[in-house]
Design an enzyme around this catalytic site. Structure first.
Site, PDB file in Angstrom:
ATOM      1  N   HIS A  62      -8.796 -20.203 -57.816  1.00  0.00           N
ATOM      2  CA  HIS A  62      -9.601 -20.000 -59.013  1.00  0.00           C
ATOM      3  C   HIS A  62     -10.283 -21.272 -59.517  1.00  0.00           C
ATOM      4  O   HIS A  62     -11.024 -21.231 -60.500  1.00  0.00           O
ATOM      5  CB  HIS A  62      -8.732 -19.416 -60.131  1.00  0.00           C
ATOM      6  CG  HIS A  62      -8.331 -17.989 -59.897  1.00  0.00           C
ATOM      7  ND1 HIS A  62      -7.190 -17.652 -59.196  1.00  0.00           N
ATOM      8  CD2 HIS A  62      -8.921 -16.826 -60.244  1.00  0.00           C
ATOM      9  CE1 HIS A  62      -7.094 -16.327 -59.154  1.00  0.00           C
ATOM     10  NE2 HIS A  62      -8.135 -15.809 -59.773  1.00  0.00           N
TER      11      HIS A  62
ATOM     12  N   HIS B  14     -11.241 -13.955 -52.788  1.00  0.00           N
ATOM     13  CA  HIS B  14      -9.910 -13.423 -52.507  1.00  0.00           C
ATOM     14  C   HIS B  14      -9.826 -11.958 -52.919  1.00  0.00           C
ATOM     15  O   HIS B  14     -10.645 -11.442 -53.675  1.00  0.00           O
ATOM     16  CB  HIS B  14      -8.833 -14.242 -53.233  1.00  0.00           C
ATOM     17  CG  HIS B  14      -9.024 -14.303 -54.722  1.00  0.00           C
ATOM     18  ND1 HIS B  14      -9.832 -15.244 -55.326  1.00  0.00           N
ATOM     19  CD2 HIS B  14      -8.516 -13.561 -55.730  1.00  0.00           C
ATOM     20  CE1 HIS B  14      -9.813 -15.071 -56.643  1.00  0.00           C
ATOM     21  NE2 HIS B  14      -9.021 -14.052 -56.914  1.00  0.00           N
TER      22      HIS B  14
ATOM     23  N   CYS C  97      -5.047  -5.304 -63.879  1.00  0.00           N
ATOM     24  CA  CYS C  97      -5.739  -5.955 -62.778  1.00  0.00           C
ATOM     25  C   CYS C  97      -4.851  -7.057 -62.234  1.00  0.00           C
ATOM     26  O   CYS C  97      -3.949  -7.542 -62.919  1.00  0.00           O
ATOM     27  CB  CYS C  97      -7.096  -6.510 -63.206  1.00  0.00           C
ATOM     28  SG  CYS C  97      -7.037  -7.610 -64.623  1.00  0.00           S
TER      29      CYS C  97
ATOM     30  N   HIS D 166      -3.655  -9.214 -58.198  1.00  0.00           N
ATOM     31  CA  HIS D 166      -3.870  -9.574 -56.802  1.00  0.00           C
ATOM     32  C   HIS D 166      -2.733  -9.032 -55.941  1.00  0.00           C
ATOM     33  O   HIS D 166      -1.565  -9.214 -56.293  1.00  0.00           O
ATOM     34  CB  HIS D 166      -3.918 -11.097 -56.646  1.00  0.00           C
ATOM     35  CG  HIS D 166      -4.862 -11.771 -57.579  1.00  0.00           C
ATOM     36  ND1 HIS D 166      -4.452 -12.282 -58.798  1.00  0.00           N
ATOM     37  CD2 HIS D 166      -6.191 -12.020 -57.483  1.00  0.00           C
ATOM     38  CE1 HIS D 166      -5.497 -12.817 -59.410  1.00  0.00           C
ATOM     39  NE2 HIS D 166      -6.556 -12.677 -58.642  1.00  0.00           N
TER      40      HIS D 166
ATOM     41  N   GLU E 189       3.603  -4.474 -65.577  1.00  0.00           N
ATOM     42  CA  GLU E 189       2.966  -4.936 -66.805  1.00  0.00           C
ATOM     43  C   GLU E 189       3.130  -3.950 -67.956  1.00  0.00           C
ATOM     44  O   GLU E 189       3.326  -4.359 -69.105  1.00  0.00           O
ATOM     45  CB  GLU E 189       1.476  -5.178 -66.571  1.00  0.00           C
ATOM     46  CG  GLU E 189       1.181  -6.376 -65.697  1.00  0.00           C
ATOM     47  CD  GLU E 189      -0.292  -6.731 -65.693  1.00  0.00           C
ATOM     48  OE1 GLU E 189      -1.084  -6.080 -66.418  1.00  0.00           O
ATOM     49  OE2 GLU E 189      -0.672  -7.664 -64.961  1.00  0.00           O
TER      50      GLU E 189
ATOM     51  N   TYR F 298     -17.662  -9.882 -56.869  1.00  0.00           N
ATOM     52  CA  TYR F 298     -18.318 -10.582 -57.964  1.00  0.00           C
ATOM     53  C   TYR F 298     -17.878 -12.039 -58.046  1.00  0.00           C
ATOM     54  O   TYR F 298     -16.891 -12.456 -57.437  1.00  0.00           O
ATOM     55  CB  TYR F 298     -18.049  -9.878 -59.304  1.00  0.00           C
ATOM     56  CG  TYR F 298     -16.597  -9.627 -59.612  1.00  0.00           C
ATOM     57  CD1 TYR F 298     -15.761 -10.642 -60.061  1.00  0.00           C
ATOM     58  CD2 TYR F 298     -16.056  -8.354 -59.462  1.00  0.00           C
ATOM     59  CE1 TYR F 298     -14.433 -10.401 -60.348  1.00  0.00           C
ATOM     60  CE2 TYR F 298     -14.729  -8.100 -59.750  1.00  0.00           C
ATOM     61  CZ  TYR F 298     -13.921  -9.135 -60.199  1.00  0.00           C
ATOM     62  OH  TYR F 298     -12.600  -8.892 -60.474  1.00  0.00           O
TER      63      TYR F 298
ATOM     64  N   GLU G  23     -13.626 -16.503 -61.101  1.00  0.00           N
ATOM     65  CA  GLU G  23     -13.177 -15.287 -60.422  1.00  0.00           C
ATOM     66  C   GLU G  23     -14.144 -14.972 -59.285  1.00  0.00           C
ATOM     67  O   GLU G  23     -15.214 -14.409 -59.505  1.00  0.00           O
ATOM     68  CB  GLU G  23     -13.123 -14.109 -61.401  1.00  0.00           C
ATOM     69  CG  GLU G  23     -12.036 -14.204 -62.446  1.00  0.00           C
ATOM     70  CD  GLU G  23     -10.655 -13.931 -61.884  1.00  0.00           C
ATOM     71  OE1 GLU G  23     -10.530 -13.724 -60.659  1.00  0.00           O
ATOM     72  OE2 GLU G  23      -9.696 -13.946 -62.672  1.00  0.00           O
TER      73      GLU G  23
ATOM     74  N   GLU H 234     -14.017 -12.665 -56.449  1.00  0.00           N
ATOM     75  CA  GLU H 234     -13.103 -11.605 -56.028  1.00  0.00           C
ATOM     76  C   GLU H 234     -13.785 -10.487 -55.250  1.00  0.00           C
ATOM     77  O   GLU H 234     -14.924 -10.104 -55.543  1.00  0.00           O
ATOM     78  CB  GLU H 234     -12.392 -11.013 -57.250  1.00  0.00           C
ATOM     79  CG  GLU H 234     -11.479 -12.024 -57.911  1.00  0.00           C
ATOM     80  CD  GLU H 234     -10.557 -11.417 -58.949  1.00  0.00           C
ATOM     81  OE1 GLU H 234      -9.452 -11.955 -59.138  1.00  0.00           O
ATOM     82  OE2 GLU H 234     -10.942 -10.411 -59.573  1.00  0.00           O
TER      83      GLU H 234
ATOM     84  N   TRP I 266     -14.880 -10.148 -66.331  1.00  0.00           N
ATOM     85  CA  TRP I 266     -15.113  -9.212 -65.234  1.00  0.00           C
ATOM     86  C   TRP I 266     -15.103  -7.744 -65.680  1.00  0.00           C
ATOM     87  O   TRP I 266     -15.401  -6.854 -64.893  1.00  0.00           O
ATOM     88  CB  TRP I 266     -14.042  -9.401 -64.147  1.00  0.00           C
ATOM     89  CG  TRP I 266     -12.637  -9.148 -64.633  1.00  0.00           C
ATOM     90  CD1 TRP I 266     -11.968  -7.951 -64.678  1.00  0.00           C
ATOM     91  CD2 TRP I 266     -11.721 -10.121 -65.168  1.00  0.00           C
ATOM     92  NE1 TRP I 266     -10.710  -8.119 -65.201  1.00  0.00           N
ATOM     93  CE2 TRP I 266     -10.526  -9.445 -65.508  1.00  0.00           C
ATOM     94  CE3 TRP I 266     -11.789 -11.501 -65.366  1.00  0.00           C
ATOM     95  CZ2 TRP I 266      -9.422 -10.091 -66.043  1.00  0.00           C
ATOM     96  CZ3 TRP I 266     -10.693 -12.149 -65.902  1.00  0.00           C
ATOM     97  CH2 TRP I 266      -9.527 -11.450 -66.237  1.00  0.00           C
TER      98      TRP I 266
END
Length: 209
Positions: free
Chosen positions: A53, A60, A95, A97, A115, A131, A142, A144, A187
């Site tokens: 980042h 990624h 959101c 990874h 979460e 993006y 970001e 991604e 995002w």
């Protein structure tokens, strides 16, 4: 540290896998390694989360989840103030990874439960979007290749306070009002717009999405 995939690199072989659960790294490495991809979403290696980042960012794999209740309202979460990236802002349901080698669908379901304390009653793939969004406050980027998922939730969220500062279900009109008045993730609109066709299919033409 960036670790390209190579048949001669034991580290890379352990951190980038074929997607089976036995190949997912254990311990802290699972939390700090991201899966690097090319513009087509093909895995090319791994990198530490923070390094991926740092400007200009390393492309990624990521995922974004949009869950709706039986009234067609979208579940938003406010990111906890203690997060190092985009703290306190509102964003989509979940959101994150995937672990290197973890299927994005499995990662989306896992992280939603971690979460928010909920498991989707339905979760479906909704395409991908690529993006590049700098975060003006943290200076992080970001970059991604994001796998999108839409679904239904029938339980009340029980969020982890270290991850989530608040939750709310919103109609399209309420989302527009909140988006105009409160800070959202950089995002958010990109992933929402990319997921809209699948959202409309899920919620129906009268849902307003």
């Amino acid at each position: 540290m960036v670790m390209p995939t190579s048949p001669t690199s034991p580290t890379a072989a352990n951190s980038v896998s074929n997607g089976t659960s036995n190949d997912v790294p254990d311990g802290a490495a699972r939390e700090i390694l991201l899966e690097l991809v090319d513009e087509h979403g093909t895995t090319i290696g791994t990198a530490e989360k923070l390094a991926a980042h740092q400007p200009p960012g390393l492309l990624h794999r990521a995922f974004s989840v949009f869950l709706f209740d039986d009234r067609g309202r979208l579940l938003l979460q406010q990111r906890a103030l203690g997060k190092y990236h985009s703290p306190g802002v509102w964003s989509n349901t979940c959101c994150g990874h995937p672990y290197p080698g973890e299927a994005p669908f499995a990662a989306a379901a896992r992280r939603t439960h971690e979460e928010l304390g909920i498991s989707p009653a339905l979760l479906a793939e909704a395409g991908t979007v690529r993006y590049n969004h700098p975060d003006p406050d943290s200076g992080l980027v970001e970059q991604e290749y994001n796998h999108l998922f839409v679904g239904l939730v029938q339980a009340s969220p029980e969020p982890d306070p270290e991850e989530v500062g608040g939750t709310v279900f919103v109609t399209p009109g309420e989302l527009a009002e909140r988006h105009a008045a409160a800070p959202f993730s950089s995002w958010f609109m990109t992933v929402l717009d990319a997921a809209r066709p699948a959202i409309r299919e899920l919620t129906g033409p009268s849902g307003g999405w």
